[in-house]
Design a protein around this motif. Structure first.
Motif, PDB file in Angstrom:
ATOM      1  N   TYR A 184       0.836  -1.194   0.000  1.00  0.00           N
ATOM      2  CA  TYR A 184       0.000   0.000   0.000  1.00  0.00           C
ATOM      3  C   TYR A 184       0.876   1.251   0.000  1.00  0.00           C
ATOM      4  O   TYR A 184       2.062   1.204   0.345  1.00  0.00           O
ATOM      5  CB  TYR A 184      -0.933  -0.007   1.207  1.00  0.00           C
ATOM      6  CG  TYR A 184      -2.023  -1.042   1.107  1.00  0.00           C
ATOM      7  CD1 TYR A 184      -3.162  -0.802   0.341  1.00  0.00           C
ATOM      8  CD2 TYR A 184      -1.909  -2.273   1.748  1.00  0.00           C
ATOM      9  CE1 TYR A 184      -4.161  -1.752   0.239  1.00  0.00           C
ATOM     10  CE2 TYR A 184      -2.903  -3.230   1.655  1.00  0.00           C
ATOM     11  CZ  TYR A 184      -4.028  -2.970   0.890  1.00  0.00           C
ATOM     12  OH  TYR A 184      -5.003  -3.919   0.778  1.00  0.00           O
ATOM     13  N   GLU A 185       0.252   2.384  -0.375  1.00  0.00           N
ATOM     14  CA  GLU A 185       1.025   3.608  -0.542  1.00  0.00           C
ATOM     15  C   GLU A 185       1.714   4.035   0.741  1.00  0.00           C
ATOM     16  O   GLU A 185       2.820   4.588   0.709  1.00  0.00           O
ATOM     17  CB  GLU A 185       0.118   4.735  -1.068  1.00  0.00           C
ATOM     18  CG  GLU A 185      -1.146   4.960  -0.275  1.00  0.00           C
ATOM     19  CD  GLU A 185      -2.089   5.917  -0.989  1.00  0.00           C
ATOM     20  OE1 GLU A 185      -1.608   6.710  -1.815  1.00  0.00           O
ATOM     21  OE2 GLU A 185      -3.289   5.875  -0.713  1.00  0.00           O
TER      22      GLU A 185
ATOM     23  N   PHE B 296       2.212   2.884 -10.061  1.00  0.00           N
ATOM     24  CA  PHE B 296       1.280   2.776  -8.946  1.00  0.00           C
ATOM     25  C   PHE B 296      -0.137   2.541  -9.467  1.00  0.00           C
ATOM     26  O   PHE B 296      -0.574   3.185 -10.418  1.00  0.00           O
ATOM     27  CB  PHE B 296       1.323   4.067  -8.116  1.00  0.00           C
ATOM     28  CG  PHE B 296       0.549   4.004  -6.844  1.00  0.00           C
ATOM     29  CD1 PHE B 296       1.019   3.292  -5.765  1.00  0.00           C
ATOM     30  CD2 PHE B 296      -0.664   4.659  -6.723  1.00  0.00           C
ATOM     31  CE1 PHE B 296       0.314   3.232  -4.580  1.00  0.00           C
ATOM     32  CE2 PHE B 296      -1.380   4.615  -5.544  1.00  0.00           C
ATOM     33  CZ  PHE B 296      -0.890   3.899  -4.472  1.00  0.00           C
TER      34      PHE B 296
ATOM     35  N   GLU C 127      -3.812   3.097  -9.222  1.00  0.00           N
ATOM     36  CA  GLU C 127      -4.702   4.063  -8.587  1.00  0.00           C
ATOM     37  C   GLU C 127      -5.988   3.420  -8.086  1.00  0.00           C
ATOM     38  O   GLU C 127      -6.651   3.961  -7.196  1.00  0.00           O
ATOM     39  CB  GLU C 127      -5.051   5.181  -9.569  1.00  0.00           C
ATOM     40  CG  GLU C 127      -3.842   5.999 -10.011  1.00  0.00           C
ATOM     41  CD  GLU C 127      -4.206   7.064 -11.026  1.00  0.00           C
ATOM     42  OE1 GLU C 127      -5.361   7.048 -11.500  1.00  0.00           O
ATOM     43  OE2 GLU C 127      -3.339   7.897 -11.345  1.00  0.00           O
ATOM     44  N   THR C 128      -6.354   2.277  -8.648  1.00  0.00           N
ATOM     45  CA  THR C 128      -7.601   1.614  -8.233  1.00  0.00           C
ATOM     46  C   THR C 128      -7.451   0.951  -6.870  1.00  0.00           C
ATOM     47  O   THR C 128      -8.301   1.107  -5.988  1.00  0.00           O
ATOM     48  CB  THR C 128      -8.017   0.563  -9.277  1.00  0.00           C
ATOM     49  OG1 THR C 128      -8.139   1.190 -10.558  1.00  0.00           O
ATOM     50  CG2 THR C 128      -9.341  -0.073  -8.891  1.00  0.00           C
ATOM     51  N   THR C 129      -6.369   0.191  -6.681  1.00  0.00           N
ATOM     52  CA  THR C 129      -6.158  -0.531  -5.427  1.00  0.00           C
ATOM     53  C   THR C 129      -5.261   0.219  -4.450  1.00  0.00           C
ATOM     54  O   THR C 129      -5.106  -0.203  -3.308  1.00  0.00           O
ATOM     55  CB  THR C 129      -5.524  -1.903  -5.716  1.00  0.00           C
ATOM     56  OG1 THR C 129      -4.250  -1.710  -6.359  1.00  0.00           O
ATOM     57  CG2 THR C 129      -6.420  -2.728  -6.632  1.00  0.00           C
ATOM     58  N   HIS C 130      -4.675   1.339  -4.920  1.00  0.00           N
ATOM     59  CA  HIS C 130      -3.738   2.114  -4.093  1.00  0.00           C
ATOM     60  C   HIS C 130      -2.569   1.251  -3.619  1.00  0.00           C
ATOM     61  O   HIS C 130      -2.133   1.339  -2.472  1.00  0.00           O
ATOM     62  CB  HIS C 130      -4.454   2.744  -2.890  1.00  0.00           C
ATOM     63  CG  HIS C 130      -5.419   3.824  -3.275  1.00  0.00           C
ATOM     64  ND1 HIS C 130      -5.049   5.151  -3.376  1.00  0.00           N
ATOM     65  CD2 HIS C 130      -6.728   3.764  -3.611  1.00  0.00           C
ATOM     66  CE1 HIS C 130      -6.098   5.886  -3.738  1.00  0.00           C
ATOM     67  NE2 HIS C 130      -7.124   5.055  -3.894  1.00  0.00           N
ATOM     68  N   THR C 131      -2.074   0.416  -4.530  1.00  0.00           N
ATOM     69  CA  THR C 131      -0.945  -0.454  -4.215  1.00  0.00           C
ATOM     70  C   THR C 131       0.045  -0.443  -5.367  1.00  0.00           C
ATOM     71  O   THR C 131      -0.255   0.004  -6.478  1.00  0.00           O
ATOM     72  CB  THR C 131      -1.402  -1.909  -3.971  1.00  0.00           C
ATOM     73  OG1 THR C 131      -2.004  -2.417  -5.178  1.00  0.00           O
ATOM     74  CG2 THR C 131      -2.392  -1.997  -2.822  1.00  0.00           C
ATOM     75  N   THR C 132       1.221  -0.952  -5.086  1.00  0.00           N
ATOM     76  CA  THR C 132       2.207  -1.206  -6.122  1.00  0.00           C
ATOM     77  C   THR C 132       2.778  -2.598  -5.916  1.00  0.00           C
ATOM     78  O   THR C 132       2.745  -3.141  -4.806  1.00  0.00           O
ATOM     79  CB  THR C 132       3.338  -0.158  -6.095  1.00  0.00           C
ATOM     80  OG1 THR C 132       4.121  -0.283  -7.283  1.00  0.00           O
ATOM     81  CG2 THR C 132       4.231  -0.334  -4.886  1.00  0.00           C
TER      82      THR C 132
END
Length: 254
Positions: free
Chosen positions: A108-109, A144, A146-151
């Motif tokens: 997560y971010e 990144f 943007e939908t799941t706010h993850t990388t």
């Protein structure tokens, strides 16, 4: 294994390219400048160097060409059947090299500031209960989501791998689910409990107990966030008492 027969292909285009290659090789010095390009074209079409050498000796391309496996591994997907018509660009097989397994997990971010390439990841999976596999982070995806706010973060695990605790080697299977725990090292910083930090839309604040009843609202500048604590860059001093129970009630009264 690499170099083993993978499939047989009948292709007039491939036969023509092989005949042109043989003719250029027999033409001598006049055609020598064009020979490397003709050889490169056949390599791009799927032939191997050993097949081209055999072609020059025989002088006649076979009616059906055997395409050899470019790499060793396991066929994980097959998109072709016997007698099928093909066109350039079609995907026929997918070959996976399972000597090293990619372990992918989502970060997560708020986790990204804690991660960097080379950190140790502890991987556990129900497929091998009781074992912890350690491997370094090899790649952090800069794209990144943007939908799941993850990388996506990737670690590479040896397969099979040796378990020092049991003295045995274990094999990881393709697409097995697993969990990761990243070992993070951080210098001592000023931190506050996450329960003490409020963000009502105007920026993060905390309430400091001044003693004998009164409280003071402080505007905070925050850094990295952990599971229980959050780094405070400005707004609080060491050893100040902050409200962790009922800060939302104080904020409403204020």
């Amino acid at each position: 294994l690499a170099g083993e027969p993978l499939y047989d292909l009948y292709s007039p285009e491939l036969q023509t390219a092989q005949r042109e290659f043989v003719q250029l090789a027999r033409a001598g010095e006049l055609a020598a400048p064009a020979l490397p390009a003709a050889r490169a074209r056949l390599l791009q079409l799927g032939l191997a160097d050993a097949q081209l050498d055999a072609l020059l000796k025989s002088g006649e391309p076979p009616l059906v060409t055997t395409i050899l496996a470019p790499d060793g591994g396991t066929v994980v997907a097959k998109s072709v059947y016997e007698g099928q018509w093909l066109k350039t660009g079609d995907t026929l097989f997918q070959i996976g090299d399972f000597s090293k397994m990619w372990f992918m997990f989502d970060a997560y971010e708020q986790d990204i500031p804690w991660l960097h390439v080379g950190q140790t990841v502890q991987v556990t999976t129900r497929a091998i209960p009781g074992e912890v596999i350690e491997a370094p982070i090899a790649f952090i995806d800069p794209n990144f989501d943007e939908t799941t706010h993850t990388t996506k973060v990737r670690a590479i695990l040896p397969n099979p791998h040796f378990d020092a605790a049991s003295g045995e080697s274990h094999v990881l299977f393709h697409r097995v689910l697993a969990e990761a725990r990243v070992l993070v090292e951080s210098p001592a910083v000023l931190a506050a409990p996450r329960a003490a930090v409020l963000d009502a839309g105007n920026g993060p604040v905390a309430y400091v107990a001044l003693g004998d009843g009164p409280f003071e609202q402080r505007t905070l500048t925050l850094g990295r966030r952990g599971d229980a604590l959050v780094e405070v860059l400005a707004g609080l001093k060491e050893n100040e008492s902050v409200v962790t129970t009922g800060p939302l009630l104080l904020d409403g009264q204020a």
